[in-house]
Design an enzyme around this catalytic site. Structure first.
Site, mmCIF file in Angstrom:
data_model
loop_
_atom_site.group_PDB
_atom_site.id
_atom_site.type_symbol
_atom_site.label_atom_id
_atom_site.label_comp_id
_atom_site.label_asym_id
_atom_site.label_seq_id
_atom_site.Cartn_x
_atom_site.Cartn_y
_atom_site.Cartn_z
ATOM 1 N N LYS A 107 0.839 -1.208 0.000
ATOM 2 C CA LYS A 107 0.000 0.000 0.000
ATOM 3 C C LYS A 107 0.873 1.256 0.000
ATOM 4 O O LYS A 107 0.626 2.195 -0.753
ATOM 5 C CB LYS A 107 -0.924 -0.036 1.224
ATOM 6 N N SER A 108 1.881 1.292 0.848
ATOM 7 C CA SER A 108 2.740 2.480 0.928
ATOM 8 C C SER A 108 3.406 2.752 -0.418
ATOM 9 O O SER A 108 3.472 3.895 -0.884
ATOM 10 C CB SER A 108 3.843 2.256 1.966
ATOM 11 N N ARG A 116 2.777 5.942 -3.369
ATOM 12 C CA ARG A 116 3.920 6.758 -3.814
ATOM 13 C C ARG A 116 4.141 6.630 -5.318
ATOM 14 O O ARG A 116 4.465 7.607 -5.997
ATOM 15 C CB ARG A 116 5.170 6.357 -3.024
ATOM 16 N N ARG A 130 -8.938 11.737 12.320
ATOM 17 C CA ARG A 130 -7.501 11.553 12.595
ATOM 18 C C ARG A 130 -6.771 12.898 12.657
ATOM 19 O O ARG A 130 -7.128 13.845 11.965
ATOM 20 C CB ARG A 130 -6.876 10.642 11.528
ATOM 21 N N SER A 153 7.146 9.138 12.131
ATOM 22 C CA SER A 153 6.048 9.003 11.166
ATOM 23 C C SER A 153 6.561 9.167 9.744
ATOM 24 O O SER A 153 7.022 10.242 9.356
ATOM 25 C CB SER A 153 4.959 10.052 11.445
ATOM 26 N N GLN A 175 4.669 9.157 7.252
ATOM 27 C CA GLN A 175 3.732 10.024 6.530
ATOM 28 C C GLN A 175 4.125 11.486 6.684
ATOM 29 O O GLN A 175 4.111 12.247 5.719
ATOM 30 C CB GLN A 175 2.308 9.807 7.042
ATOM 31 N N ASP A 210 2.101 -1.136 11.834
ATOM 32 C CA ASP A 210 0.770 -1.605 11.426
ATOM 33 C C ASP A 210 0.512 -3.055 11.840
ATOM 34 O O ASP A 210 -0.586 -3.582 11.602
ATOM 35 C CB ASP A 210 0.615 -1.480 9.904
ATOM 36 N N ARG A 247 -6.207 1.761 17.922
ATOM 37 C CA ARG A 247 -5.916 0.323 17.843
ATOM 38 C C ARG A 247 -5.522 -0.267 19.191
ATOM 39 O O ARG A 247 -5.705 -1.466 19.411
ATOM 40 C CB ARG A 247 -4.818 0.054 16.814
ATOM 41 N N ARG A 287 -7.321 -3.394 9.541
ATOM 42 C CA ARG A 287 -6.398 -4.340 10.195
ATOM 43 C C ARG A 287 -7.011 -4.954 11.459
ATOM 44 O O ARG A 287 -6.671 -6.078 11.834
ATOM 45 C CB ARG A 287 -5.069 -3.663 10.500
HETATM 46 C C1 S3P Z 1 2.660 4.767 6.220
HETATM 47 C C2 S3P Z 1 3.182 5.147 7.424
HETATM 48 C C3 S3P Z 1 2.641 4.714 8.712
HETATM 49 C C4 S3P Z 1 1.709 3.518 8.567
HETATM 50 C C5 S3P Z 1 0.759 3.684 7.433
HETATM 51 C C6 S3P Z 1 1.523 3.840 6.118
HETATM 52 C C7 S3P Z 1 3.267 5.275 4.973
HETATM 53 O O1 S3P Z 1 1.903 5.780 9.285
HETATM 54 O O2 S3P Z 1 0.987 3.317 9.759
HETATM 55 O O3 S3P Z 1 -0.104 2.559 7.329
HETATM 56 O O4 S3P Z 1 2.966 4.736 3.886
HETATM 57 O O5 S3P Z 1 4.070 6.216 5.050
HETATM 58 P P1 S3P Z 1 2.618 6.916 10.210
HETATM 59 O O6 S3P Z 1 3.491 7.700 9.359
HETATM 60 O O7 S3P Z 1 1.464 7.706 10.757
HETATM 61 O O8 S3P Z 1 3.339 6.138 11.267
#
Ligand code: S3P
Length: 447
Positions: free
Chosen positions: A28-29, A33, A129, A174, A176, A327, A358, A402
């Site tokens: 997914k990540s 991207r 969030r 993080s 993200q 995750d 979670r 999840r």
């Molecule tokens: C992700 C970063 C993580 C992860 C999310 C995907 C990403 O989040 O929990 O499922 O693709 O960069 P955080 O950056 O909030 O830790």
């Protein structure tokens, strides 16, 4: 109507021994991207193995609305013709990112250094969030924001025409937030730097380099690293091969460990060390997992995982490991419920702000299934007696994929079936989950 607006209650009954080979959907990540960077590159990019889950499809649609040409070929490859760095167009309508925190936060970074306004929203989970963690650094580069309290969605990003390069130390580990700042730095003259004290997943850094950006990583003497992107590069279209998602592979892997007599192979799983904390932990618990055919595909390490049912023991999972398995705590907690002894998982504050809280969801769900579980500050403690957990509960998923998948795995090995009130969120990251698990030997049914 999207699938996620239909409520799908599901029940997981005792599985027969799992057997066979499975390939879980794309990471997914990496998929988010690949779509974003392809939309910024000059020329054609192709993506093989893209996760066609709802989260990623929202990003694909958002990139179209920002002006990129995004199509899917019949053979399943995705083709992008990008706009060039700084070339995104103002979207005509609100960008609805659904359940996708990664899609929303990375895109907010990207548009912050474009001279237009984009409005973001999402489902009830995403709208709850925290976004202040993004708003704070992006305000410093010059973007403006109008949102709900706490910076929550719906939120308008008023991009700036003259972004200021930033050096920003992450207040929490993080990927993200790191990626949002680096992506804002792409259309910013000069060098934008993010300092992270604990390393988080580095897909942004690796993939930006494949598209031709200059990304420098310096290891800091006090621990951590400084990641710098040089602004206004020319990104060139390229081919991306997306590995199978290790976070999705975790579900069949743990199921095979827990269901007696199981022996499965999960193929082409991403083994990036910054994503591999769960696998390290399971090995420490005594899991029989063999890593076969390790190779590099599309710039990321992948391997086949050979998994046999195993008697697990409780372990202490150090807080430093959390970013490499953030995750995976829900499914690890399920594994811990079947292990002999106590598993303490440290440093889980970030779990409270995922698709749901979670920490509360896992502790509440396990307790409902007869497992002894405690929350101690930011630690989760699960006591197992080495036998099957009781089960026999129906767990509220609260739009958290999840949580749903973890408790369906629990039902495969528990004494009594385990239900979830709504499986619709599973399609965000793992379309076809029940079918894939049933193909291996599970009995997961809509009720
Ligand atoms: C992700 C970063 C993580 C992860 C999310 C995907 C990403 O989040 O929990 O499922 O693709 O960069 P955080 O950056 O909030 O830790």
């Amino acid at each position: 109507m999207s699938a996620s607006s239909l409520v799908i209650p599901m029940m997981s009954f005792a599985a027969r021994p799992l057997a066979g080979e499975a390939k879980v959907p794309g990471d997914k990540s990496i998929s988010h991207r690949a779509l974003m960077f392809g939309a910024l590159a000059i020329g054609r990019s192709t993506i093989e193995g893209l996760l066609e889950g709802e989260d990623v499809l929202r990003t694909a649609e958002a990139m179209r609305r920002l002006g990129a040409l995004v199509t899917r070929q019949e053979d399943g490859r995705w083709i992008l013709h990008g706009r060039g760095v700084g070339g995104l167009a103002e979207p005509e309508d609100v960008l609805d990112m659904g359940n996708a925190g990664t899609g929303a936060r990375l895109l907010m970074g990207l548009v912050a250094s474009h001279p237009f306004t984009a409005v973001f929203t999402g489902d009830a989970s995403l709208r709850s969030r925290p976004m202040r963690r993004i708003v704070e650094p992006l305000s410093r580069i010059g973007a403006g924001f109008v949102g709900r309290s706490g910076g929550r969605l719906p939120l308008a990003v008023i991009g700036t025409a003259s972004p200021i390069p930033l050096t920003y130390e992450l207040p929490m580990p993080s990927a993200q937030v790191k990626s949002a700042v680096l992506l804002a730095g792409l259309n910013t003259p000069g060098i934008t730097t993010v300092i992270e004290r604990q390393a988080t997943r580095d897909h942004t850094e690796l993939m930006l380099r494949s598209f031709g950006a200059q990304v420098d990583v310096e290891t800091l003497s006090g621990g951590g690293r400084a990641i710098s992107v040089t602004g206004q590069p020319e990104l060139t279209g390229c081919s991306i091969k997306v590995p199978a998602d290790p976070s999705s592979a975790a579900f069949p892997v743990v199921a095979a460990l827990l269901v007696d007599g199981s022996h499965i192979v999960v193929t082409s799983v991403g083994t990036n060390p910054l994503r591999s904390g769960l696998y390290q932990t399971l090995l420490e618990m005594g899991a029989d997992i063999t890593v076969a055919n390790a190779r590099i595909e599309g710039g990321e390490p992948v391997a086949d995982l050979v998994v046999r049912a195993s008697a697990l023991s409780g372990v202490d999972v150090p807080p430093e490991r959390a970013p490499t398995m953030i995750d995976e705590y829900p499914i690890l907690a399920v594994a811990a419920a079947f292990a002999r002894g106590t598993t303490r998982m440290g440093g889980l504050a970030e779990l409270r702000v995922k698709e749901s809280d979670r920490l509360a969801a896992v502790a509440g769900g396990l307790a409902a299934c007869g497992v002894r579980v405690e929350i101690d500050g930011d630690d989760l403690i699960v006591h197992g007696d080495g036998g099957p957990a009781e089960g026999g509960a129906t767990i509220a998923v609260n739009l958290d994929h999840r949580i749903g998948m973890s408790f369906l795995v629990m039902g495969m090995a528990a004494r009594r079936p385990v239900g979830i009130d709504d499986a619709s969120a599973i399609a965000t990251s793992f379309p076809g989950f029940a079918g894939l698990m049933n193909g291996l030997g599970a009995k997961i049914e809509k009720i």
